[in-house]
Design an enzyme around this catalytic site. Structure first.
Site, PDB file in Angstrom:
ATOM      1  N   GLY A  37       0.802  -1.215   0.000  1.00 28.29           N
ATOM      2  CA  GLY A  37       0.000   0.000   0.000  1.00 28.29           C
ATOM      3  C   GLY A  37       0.834   1.263   0.000  1.00 28.29           C
ATOM      4  O   GLY A  37       0.345   2.343  -0.325  1.00 28.29           O
ATOM      5  N   ILE A 177      -0.031  19.142   2.644  1.00 27.78           N
ATOM      6  CA  ILE A 177       0.094  18.348   3.867  1.00 27.78           C
ATOM      7  C   ILE A 177      -0.032  19.235   5.101  1.00 27.78           C
ATOM      8  O   ILE A 177      -0.745  18.914   6.059  1.00 27.78           O
ATOM      9  CB  ILE A 177       1.433  17.591   3.880  1.00 27.78           C
ATOM     10  N   GLU A 180      -3.670  20.426   5.658  1.00 28.78           N
ATOM     11  CA  GLU A 180      -4.564  19.353   6.105  1.00 28.78           C
ATOM     12  C   GLU A 180      -4.372  19.080   7.589  1.00 28.78           C
ATOM     13  O   GLU A 180      -5.349  18.902   8.336  1.00 28.78           O
ATOM     14  CB  GLU A 180      -4.339  18.093   5.272  1.00 28.78           C
ATOM     15  N   ARG A 264       8.770  16.404  -0.559  1.00 26.18           N
ATOM     16  CA  ARG A 264       9.193  15.017  -0.511  1.00 26.18           C
ATOM     17  C   ARG A 264      10.326  14.781  -1.500  1.00 26.18           C
ATOM     18  O   ARG A 264      10.459  15.501  -2.492  1.00 26.18           O
ATOM     19  CB  ARG A 264       8.009  14.086  -0.830  1.00 26.18           C
ATOM     20  N   HIS A 436     -31.619  17.579  -8.005  1.00 24.75           N
ATOM     21  CA  HIS A 436     -31.873  18.621  -7.008  1.00 24.75           C
ATOM     22  C   HIS A 436     -32.468  17.982  -5.762  1.00 24.75           C
ATOM     23  O   HIS A 436     -33.304  17.090  -5.860  1.00 24.75           O
ATOM     24  CB  HIS A 436     -32.852  19.643  -7.589  1.00 24.75           C
TER      25      HIS A 436
END
Length: 460
Positions: A37, A177, A180, A264, A436
């Protein structure tokens, strides 16, 4: 006999590449040195958004009286929030593992070293293949600031991994980052300070979005210091203290923890054995339009690629295209329209060009905007200020880009991604019937505004 592909890295680029390669008939081996992952699932996208969801629920409870819902003694248990984060990650990791197994991908755990074309060493074992695909991703980069090695100074990896709540958090870097985490911790009542070197937060995104987010964050008690140059992080009796210069004035801010979110760097250290030169550019791997490196038969995708947008969905899309071409097929993914999302509250999303970018490129543009405070679903949800902006070609009406700051922006941007990728016009988007009451009605209003035909706001 089936071809053989070795994929190095099991993140959203690597495991997607391995599965698609197996589906296309390539006998595939995936090498991963940590958890399947990658960063996105274990230390990035998924754990961060899980905690943000919990924080958002807590914030809603605190303001529930306005909706006729009474909640007494509302509080949060960060340990429980963190345990849920762990459970979500584990569930998705097991899912990835099952998908790889179900597709016949052989998974090898260990650190891979490329010994040469078609040759990879994992521990003492040597694996040979016709093709090698590098998908090793990136890791947090640390700027040369004294004191970043002190206990309590962490990257996003460390902050998520320690499972602790910090009442005072200083964030170095006001990018995606950083903002957030500022949204997460401010929702939980922490004292948050963001130190950003540029003149605004989210410096790579639309200026109006940055201005509106700054306004909302300040209203929630977040201290934003832009144009701030961090000089040093120090340990004091009360915890940590960041020394910085802003507007030629020396300042300090106290914190229990300091989050460094300043970009990064590619994970290429130790990737290549002696004599293997992939032409690294500051650690990143240059590739051609087929994602092939300067060494025939060795490919690279995702965050490790020079000049690549470091987003999980970009890595996955590149993975599908790369292995499709390796298998002799046409690449199916359209990489000309890449959506970018920020999971603050409200959400932020963008795709294509901003008006400023279009003008810099000499493209005649027309901008239109719909304020979501007129949207029925937004009013029902008690949403704060938000908007949808559309950038179109002034002569043809072709949609060039969109910027959204509103509830469900990260879902709504998909429609604009399709429009940009397929070269759709304002008229074509306006012709679609949207249900709607929904947030998606804002898309209709924004594109109709570009045609001078908006119904629920005055046309300019």
């Amino acid at each position: 006999m089936k071809s053989v592909l070795i994929v190095i890295g099991g993140g959203p680029g690597g495991y997607v590449a391995a599965i698609r390669a197996a589906q296309l008939g390539l006998r595939t081996v995936l090498v991963e040195r940590a958890a399947l992952g990658g960063t996105c699932l274990n230390r990035g996208c998924i754990p961060t958004k899980t905690l943000l969801h919990s924080a958002s629920l807590y914030r809603q409870v605190l303001h529930s009286a306005a909706f006729g819902v009474t909640a007494s003694d509302a509080g949060f248990d960060y340990a429980v929030m963190d345990e849920r984060r762990r459970q979500v990650v584990e569930q998705l990791c097991r899912g990835v593992e099952g998908l790889l197994k179900g597709n016949g991908v052989e998974v090898i755990h260990g650190s891979a070293v490329i010994e040469g074309p078609g040759r990879v060493r994992v521990g003492e074992a040597i694996y040979e293949s016709e093709h090698i695909l590098v998908a090793v991703g990136a890791r947090p980069a640390l700027p040369p600031i004294p004191g970043l090695d002190l206990p309590g100074v962490v990257t996003s990896d460390g902050l998520l991994g320690e499972g602790m709540y910090h009442p005072r958090l200083t964030i170095i870097g006001g990018g995606v980052i950083g903002m957030e985490f500022a949204s997460l911790y401010s929702a939980l009542g922490a004292q948050v300070t963001v130190l950003e070197a540029m003149d605004r937060v989210l410096p790579t995104m639309d200026k109006e979005i940055a201005q509106n987010l700054s306004m909302l964050m300040k209203r929630r008690g977040v201290k934003l210091c832009t144009g701030a140059r961090v000089e040093q992080v120090m340990r004091t009796g009360e915890g940590l203290r960041c020394a910085y210069t802003s507007k030629e004035k020396a300042e300090t801010v106290a914190a229990d923890a300091v989050l460094v979110s300043t970009g990064r760097t590619p994970n290429t250290e130790g990737l290549c054995g002696p004599g293997v030169d992939l032409g690294l550019d500051r650690g990143a791997i240059p590739v051609n339009e087929r994602f092939e490196t300067c060494v025939k038969g060795i490919y690279a995708i995702g965050d490790v690629v020079a000049g690549s947008i470091q987003l999980a969905h970009v890595a996955s899309a590149q993975a599908i295209n790369a292995v499709s071409m390796i298998a002799g097929k046409e690449p199916p993914m359209k990489l000309n329209a890449i959506p970018a999302c920020v999971y603050t509250e409200p959400e932020i999303a963008s795709v294509g060009l901003t008006e400023a970018q279009a003008k810099e490129a000499g493209i005649p543009t027309k901008g239109s905007k719909y304020l979501m405070n007129g949207n029925g679903r937004s009013i029902i949800a008690g949403a704060e200020r938000g908007f949808i902006k559309v950038v179109s070609h002034a002569e043809t009406g072709t949609v060039l880009g969109a910027q959204l700051m509103c509830e469900r922006a990260t879902d709504l941007v998909g429609e604009f991604t399709l429009a940009v990728a397929e070269g759709k016009t304002l008229e074509e988007l306006a012709a679609l019937v949207r249900p709607h009451p929904t947030f998606a009605e804002g898309i209709s209003e924004a594109v109709e505004s570009g045609l001078g035909l908006a119904i629920h706001q005055l046309n300019r």
